[in-house]
Design a protein around this motif. Structure first.
Motif, PDB file in Angstrom:
ATOM      1  N   ALA A  54       1.333  -0.933  -0.053  1.00 57.34           N
ATOM      2  CA  ALA A  54      -0.149   0.326   0.029  1.00 57.34           C
ATOM      3  C   ALA A  54       1.086   0.965  -0.085  1.00 57.34           C
ATOM      4  O   ALA A  54       1.987   1.517   1.007  1.00 57.34           O
ATOM      5  CB  ALA A  54      -1.140   0.392   1.292  1.00 57.34           C
ATOM      6  N   VAL A  55       1.338   1.881  -0.590  1.00 60.91           N
ATOM      7  CA  VAL A  55       1.881   3.154  -0.701  1.00 60.91           C
ATOM      8  C   VAL A  55       0.985   4.108  -1.077  1.00 60.91           C
ATOM      9  O   VAL A  55      -0.222   5.126  -1.308  1.00 60.91           O
ATOM     10  CB  VAL A  55       2.702   3.447  -2.622  1.00 60.91           C
ATOM     11  CG1 VAL A  55       3.398   4.200  -2.684  1.00 60.91           C
ATOM     12  CG2 VAL A  55       3.048   1.735  -2.848  1.00 60.91           C
ATOM     13  N   THR A  56       1.787   4.867  -0.054  1.00 60.65           N
ATOM     14  CA  THR A  56       0.843   6.589   0.653  1.00 60.65           C
ATOM     15  C   THR A  56       1.363   7.992  -0.405  1.00 60.65           C
ATOM     16  O   THR A  56       3.000   8.182  -0.369  1.00 60.65           O
ATOM     17  CB  THR A  56       0.978   6.889   1.722  1.00 60.65           C
ATOM     18  OG1 THR A  56       0.584   5.461   2.324  1.00 60.65           O
ATOM     19  CG2 THR A  56       0.090   7.999   1.809  1.00 60.65           C
ATOM     20  N   ALA A  57       1.246   7.813  -1.045  1.00 65.15           N
ATOM     21  CA  ALA A  57       1.203   9.622  -0.984  1.00 65.15           C
ATOM     22  C   ALA A  57       1.798  11.023  -0.606  1.00 65.15           C
ATOM     23  O   ALA A  57       0.605  10.709   0.309  1.00 65.15           O
ATOM     24  CB  ALA A  57       0.764  10.000  -2.912  1.00 65.15           C
ATOM     25  N   SER A  58       2.262  11.573  -0.620  1.00 62.72           N
ATOM     26  CA  SER A  58       2.014  13.075  -0.058  1.00 62.72           C
ATOM     27  C   SER A  58       0.839  13.506  -0.258  1.00 62.72           C
ATOM     28  O   SER A  58       0.733  14.284   1.024  1.00 62.72           O
ATOM     29  CB  SER A  58       3.440  14.455  -0.607  1.00 62.72           C
ATOM     30  OG  SER A  58       2.542  14.383  -2.151  1.00 62.72           O
ATOM     31  N   ASP A  59      -0.198  14.091  -0.624  1.00 60.44           N
ATOM     32  CA  ASP A  59      -1.427  13.867  -0.383  1.00 60.44           C
ATOM     33  C   ASP A  59      -2.227  13.492   0.575  1.00 60.44           C
ATOM     34  O   ASP A  59      -2.963  13.461   0.547  1.00 60.44           O
ATOM     35  CB  ASP A  59      -2.069  14.481  -2.105  1.00 60.44           C
ATOM     36  CG  ASP A  59      -2.308  13.572  -3.299  1.00 60.44           C
ATOM     37  OD1 ASP A  59      -1.892  12.126  -1.897  1.00 60.44           O
ATOM     38  OD2 ASP A  59      -2.627  13.209  -3.870  1.00 60.44           O
ATOM     39  N   GLY A  60      -1.826  12.034   0.798  1.00 58.90           N
ATOM     40  CA  GLY A  60      -2.165  10.747   2.165  1.00 58.90           C
ATOM     41  C   GLY A  60      -2.985  10.067   0.222  1.00 58.90           C
ATOM     42  O   GLY A  60      -3.704   8.993   1.508  1.00 58.90           O
ATOM     43  N   ALA A  61      -3.076  10.610  -0.003  1.00 56.70           N
ATOM     44  CA  ALA A  61      -3.719   9.014  -1.397  1.00 56.70           C
ATOM     45  C   ALA A  61      -3.067   8.159  -1.433  1.00 56.70           C
ATOM     46  O   ALA A  61      -2.078   8.177  -1.193  1.00 56.70           O
ATOM     47  CB  ALA A  61      -4.198   9.669  -2.537  1.00 56.70           C
ATOM     48  N   SER A  62      -3.628   7.110  -0.908  1.00 55.36           N
ATOM     49  CA  SER A  62      -3.263   5.558  -0.938  1.00 55.36           C
ATOM     50  C   SER A  62      -3.762   4.270  -2.539  1.00 55.36           C
ATOM     51  O   SER A  62      -4.628   4.920  -2.691  1.00 55.36           O
ATOM     52  CB  SER A  62      -3.806   4.701   0.230  1.00 55.36           C
ATOM     53  OG  SER A  62      -3.539   3.223   0.363  1.00 55.36           O
ATOM     54  N   THR A  63      -2.193   3.595  -2.955  1.00 57.77           N
ATOM     55  CA  THR A  63      -2.848   2.682  -4.380  1.00 57.77           C
ATOM     56  C   THR A  63      -2.407   1.997  -3.747  1.00 57.77           C
ATOM     57  O   THR A  63      -1.300   1.430  -2.982  1.00 57.77           O
ATOM     58  CB  THR A  63      -2.158   3.609  -5.227  1.00 57.77           C
ATOM     59  OG1 THR A  63      -0.921   3.651  -5.199  1.00 57.77           O
ATOM     60  CG2 THR A  63      -2.274   4.559  -5.565  1.00 57.77           C
ATOM     61  N   ALA A  64      -2.539   0.550  -4.222  1.00 56.37           N
ATOM     62  CA  ALA A  64      -1.306  -0.624  -4.019  1.00 56.37           C
ATOM     63  C   ALA A  64      -0.840  -0.802  -5.547  1.00 56.37           C
ATOM     64  O   ALA A  64      -1.705  -0.409  -6.083  1.00 56.37           O
ATOM     65  CB  ALA A  64      -3.110  -1.604  -4.616  1.00 56.37           C
ATOM     66  N   LEU A  65       0.253  -1.612  -4.975  1.00 52.85           N
ATOM     67  CA  LEU A  65       0.939  -1.650  -5.780  1.00 52.85           C
ATOM     68  C   LEU A  65       1.325  -3.563  -5.860  1.00 52.85           C
ATOM     69  O   LEU A  65       1.747  -4.036  -4.768  1.00 52.85           O
ATOM     70  CB  LEU A  65       2.605  -0.974  -5.448  1.00 52.85           C
ATOM     71  CG  LEU A  65       4.412  -1.515  -6.477  1.00 52.85           C
ATOM     72  CD1 LEU A  65       3.425  -1.083  -7.534  1.00 52.85           C
ATOM     73  CD2 LEU A  65       4.778  -0.573  -5.872  1.00 52.85           C
TER      74      LEU A  65
END
Length: 102
Positions: A54-65
């Motif tokens: 689970a990758v969290t971007a600097s804006d807080g959005a999370s994506t699966a990798l």
């Protein structure tokens, strides 16, 4: 069908990666994911074909990798470490970073 690891193996590897190798998780996410500067990355699972983060971007959005194991499919716990180390080494190569000794 990908090999499924037992709960003890999953808990052991995930606990180790998320407590002792948080920087490596981010490095893998930077190298293999879409975000070149994620704020955080947590290993959430794995099977015989690859690992999941689970990758969290600097804006807080999370994506699966999902990243496939470099050496191909695996089915034994001892092979998990080998493949995670290979992912780390490949991540370093992609990012032009000198890997630490293993």
């Amino acid at each position: 069908m990908a090999h499924s690891f037992d709960d003890d193996t999953l808990a052991g590897v995930l606990g180790h990666m998320n407590s002792d190798h948080t920087d490596d998780n981010i490095l893998i996410a930077r190298a293999f994911g879409a975000d070149p500067a994620p704020a955080a990355a947590t290993m959430t699972g794995f099977d015989g074909d690859g690992g999941d983060w689970a990758v969290t971007a600097s804006d807080g959005a999370s994506t699966a990798l999902r990243v496939p194991w470099p050496g191909g499919s695996i089915s034994e716990r001892r092979e998990v470490r080998r493949e995670i180390v290979a992912l780390y080494d490949e991540a370093c190569a992609r990012l032009g970073i000198e890997p630490r000794p293993h």
